[in-house]
Design a protein around this motif. Structure first.
Motif, mmCIF file in Angstrom:
data_model
loop_
_atom_site.group_PDB
_atom_site.id
_atom_site.type_symbol
_atom_site.label_atom_id
_atom_site.label_comp_id
_atom_site.label_asym_id
_atom_site.label_seq_id
_atom_site.Cartn_x
_atom_site.Cartn_y
_atom_site.Cartn_z
ATOM 1 N N LEU A 60 79.717 44.982 39.637
ATOM 2 C CA LEU A 60 78.729 45.078 38.554
ATOM 3 C C LEU A 60 77.917 43.796 38.452
ATOM 4 C CD1 LEU A 60 77.431 46.350 36.078
ATOM 5 C CD2 LEU A 60 79.423 45.681 34.737
ATOM 6 N N LEU A 61 78.578 42.643 38.556
ATOM 7 C CA LEU A 61 77.854 41.372 38.494
ATOM 8 C C LEU A 61 76.896 41.227 39.678
ATOM 9 C CD1 LEU A 61 80.778 39.007 37.395
ATOM 10 C CD2 LEU A 61 78.886 39.849 35.986
ATOM 11 N N GLY A 62 77.332 41.652 40.853
ATOM 12 C CA GLY A 62 76.468 41.571 42.026
ATOM 13 C C GLY A 62 75.268 42.491 41.913
ATOM 14 N N ILE A 63 75.482 43.700 41.415
ATOM 15 C CA ILE A 63 74.372 44.641 41.232
ATOM 16 C C ILE A 63 73.359 44.088 40.231
ATOM 17 C CG2 ILE A 63 73.785 46.910 40.291
ATOM 18 C CD1 ILE A 63 76.430 47.934 41.440
ATOM 19 N N THR A 64 73.863 43.521 39.149
ATOM 20 C CA THR A 64 72.975 42.960 38.128
ATOM 21 C C THR A 64 72.159 41.802 38.674
ATOM 22 O OG1 THR A 64 74.548 43.572 36.382
ATOM 23 C CG2 THR A 64 72.886 41.907 35.842
ATOM 24 N N LEU A 65 72.811 40.906 39.418
ATOM 25 C CA LEU A 65 72.147 39.697 39.897
ATOM 26 C C LEU A 65 71.146 39.975 41.008
ATOM 27 C CD1 LEU A 65 71.965 36.612 39.666
ATOM 28 C CD2 LEU A 65 73.846 36.462 41.321
ATOM 29 N N PHE A 66 71.511 40.844 41.954
ATOM 30 C CA PHE A 66 70.691 41.011 43.153
ATOM 31 C C PHE A 66 69.799 42.253 43.136
ATOM 32 C CE2 PHE A 66 74.412 38.543 44.593
ATOM 33 C CZ PHE A 66 73.754 37.409 45.031
ATOM 34 N N LEU A 67 70.073 43.198 42.255
ATOM 35 C CA LEU A 67 69.249 44.404 42.204
ATOM 36 C C LEU A 67 68.518 44.557 40.864
ATOM 37 C CD1 LEU A 67 71.598 47.041 43.936
ATOM 38 C CD2 LEU A 67 69.649 45.834 44.923
ATOM 39 N N LEU A 68 69.269 44.555 39.765
ATOM 40 C CA LEU A 68 68.668 44.851 38.463
ATOM 41 C C LEU A 68 67.780 43.720 37.951
ATOM 42 C CD1 LEU A 68 71.655 46.598 36.640
ATOM 43 C CD2 LEU A 68 69.765 47.631 37.906
ATOM 44 N N LEU A 69 68.235 42.473 38.082
ATOM 45 C CA LEU A 69 67.443 41.348 37.574
ATOM 46 C C LEU A 69 66.073 41.245 38.245
ATOM 47 C CD1 LEU A 69 67.179 38.933 35.729
ATOM 48 C CD2 LEU A 69 68.369 37.538 37.435
ATOM 49 N N PRO A 70 65.974 41.295 39.577
ATOM 50 C CA PRO A 70 64.638 41.246 40.192
ATOM 51 C C PRO A 70 63.727 42.382 39.730
ATOM 52 C CG PRO A 70 66.323 40.841 41.843
ATOM 53 C CD PRO A 70 67.039 41.276 40.601
ATOM 54 N N LEU A 71 64.282 43.581 39.558
ATOM 55 C CA LEU A 71 63.461 44.710 39.115
ATOM 56 C C LEU A 71 63.013 44.540 37.664
ATOM 57 C CD1 LEU A 71 65.393 47.736 40.692
ATOM 58 C CD2 LEU A 71 63.147 46.875 41.358
ATOM 59 N N CYS A 72 63.906 44.046 36.807
ATOM 60 C CA CYS A 72 63.566 43.867 35.392
ATOM 61 C C CYS A 72 62.601 42.711 35.164
ATOM 62 C CB CYS A 72 64.842 43.643 34.574
ATOM 63 S SG CYS A 72 65.909 45.098 34.463
#
Length: 484
Positions: A196-208
């Motif tokens: 979950l932390l990896g998804i947030t850092l590398f996928l969700l944060l750049p998109l948001c």
């Protein structure tokens, strides 16, 4: 279901037949410019009591007046609204049924509740359109201001914030579970928290952090395509019995032995009568989450070409009709396949060795990933509006700080909350019931005091809907917290 879709398609064709392909181009076979000339010409004739035989009578087509500035056809609006309604919430309905029943007979009242709540949802969605028509409102907040008052117009913004905030938590949980199973199918084992932390850092944060989300618009189609494919895949797996328990001469399904004990099908004797269990309120709250699209009503009303109330109601009724069929189908196939063991995210029940469901996980995961920033913008904009942050202060640096802070909070809660069924029922019991049943009815009741012509039987229905919403909120919230 196929017959209903065919009839709805025919109805849609008839309803849309009077809408030009290019609304701005023509009325029937006349151009706007020629229509204007004919109207100018007719205006030179005498009006009133001095009519003569030579006076020209204006035919019906020339009297037609297009309402509003919208350009979207009924077909486009139906597609967009179905895409909004049929989201990830439908993937938890099977577990909602499993909360009160474990026999296929429980599907009868379960599907009846889908129909009833969908009908109430369509009614309140139409009610918002009627409020916008009477007041000339173009947003949820404006509709509240003109019907209830300006002093409390912060309340709709709070509702939108809560809905988008908790929906983002649910999206994070669904995305994590989906990617975890995809990795497991490839032989890669990983724990939930670091993933979950990896998804947030590398996928969700750049998109948001994106300031222009127009590049993500094409991916919005993945939502309805992914859900459509998942529904078909679930139907195939139910009918081919690849997850079936051994029965008599019939052998066990080929994927059954690949499932853990808690994920294998489990059936009992709790059939249709189990609907009277108090646990059915949790299922009702999950349905409220699934139908939660009402803060989009003003936007869809404004964008509809010639947005008269009959045309808007046609669009809404068709959209909710299609959604009811899809909800019944997906909830039924999931429950009939796994019974009482159906999980909060039904895709978790299927084997990681099942290629058909592997593709379904890919489709749903991609849909959630690319719709995540579109939902997250609602959180950020609501916070900025509630805090009354001036536009001059909304620099890129300031917006980035707000984004990081909000996404960190969402991720922290997603790490703590692991039960998707609990989260979906909690969203529905609180803000779902508020947005769907209480707020639209309350706005119309208050508007009726200002506009005497609205004091009709519709107000009685509005009162009834509001009371039902309050009761569902109180009991549903209590049951959700107790069961957790």
């Amino acid at each position: 279901s196929i017959a209903l879709l065919f009839i709805s398609h025919k109805t849609l064709c008839v309803a849309s037949s009077h809408v030009p392909a290019d609304p701005a181009s023509s009325f029937s076979r006349f151009s706007r410019s020629s229509l204007r000339k004919r109207q100018d010409f007719l205006s030179t004739f005498p009006r009133g009591g001095g009519a003569t035989k030579q006076q020209t009578v204006v035919s019906a087509p020339f009297k037609e007046k297009i309402k509003g500035d919208g350009t979207a056809s009924i077909a486009n609006e139906v597609f967009n609204l179905v895409k909004i309604i049929v989201g990830s919430g439908v993937l938890g309905l099977s577990s909602g049924i499993a909360g009160f029943g474990d026999n296929p007979g429980a599907l009868v009242p379960a599907c009846a509740l889908i129909l009833v709540t969908g009908s109430f949802g369509a009614y309140s969605f139409n009610l918002i359109g009627k409020i916008c028509s009477l007041t000339g409102s173009k947003s949820y907040k404006e509709a509240w201001t003109k019907s209830v008052g300006e002093t409390s117009n912060w309340f709709p913004t709070v509702c939108v914030f809560m809905v988008t905030f908790f929906s983002s938590i649910a999206y994070s949980m669904i995305l994590t579970d989906t990617i975890k199973l995809l990795l497991k199918s490839s032989g890669i084992m990983v724990e939930r928290s670091p993933l979950l932390l990896g998804i947030t850092l590398f996928l969700l944060l750049p998109l948001c952090l994106l300031k222009n989300l127009s590049s993500l618009a094409p991916f919005s189609l993945l939502g309805i395509v992914g859900m459509g494919y998942t529904c078909i895949a679930m139907a195939i797996r139910y009918f081919d019995k690849t997850y079936a328990l051994p029965s008599g001469a019939a052998a066990a399904g080929r994927f059954l032995e690949t499932l853990s004990e808690g994920y294998q099908p489990q059936f009992g004797s709790k059939g249709a009568s189990s609907i009277w269990s108090i646990n059915s309120f949790i299922y009702l709250c999950m349905l409220s989450t699934a139908y939660m699209a009402h803060f989009n009503a003003p936007k869809l009303y404004v964008e509809l070409y010639n947005n008269t109330l009959p045309r808007f109601q046609t669009m809404v009724n068709l959209s909710f009709g299609f959604s009811i069929v899809i909800f019944c189908a997906m909830a039924s196939f999931g429950f009939l396949t796994f019974g009482a063991s159906a999980k909060g995210l039904i895709l978790n029940n299927y084997s990681t060795k099942d290629t058909l469901m592997y593709l379904s996980r890919v489709a749903v995961g991609a849909s959630v990933l690319f719709s995540y920033p579109l939902n997250f913008v609602g959180i950020r904009d609501s916070v900025l509006e509630l805090c009354d942050v001036p536009l001059a202060k909304r620099t890129n640096t300031y917006l980035n700080m707000i984004t990081v802070g909000l996404l960190t909070t969402v991720t922290a809660l997603a790490l703590v909350i692991t039960d998707l069924k609990f989260l979906l029922s909690m969203i529905g019991s609180t803000w779902g019931n508020t947005l769907i049943y209480i707020i639209p009815s309350f706005m119309f009741i208050q508007l009726s005091k200002k506009l005497p012509e609205t004091k009709d039987k519709v107000q009685v229905t509005a009162w009834f809907t509001a009371v039902v919403g309050v009761i569902m909120t109180l009991i549903g919230t209590s049951m959700t917290l107790t069961s957790s």
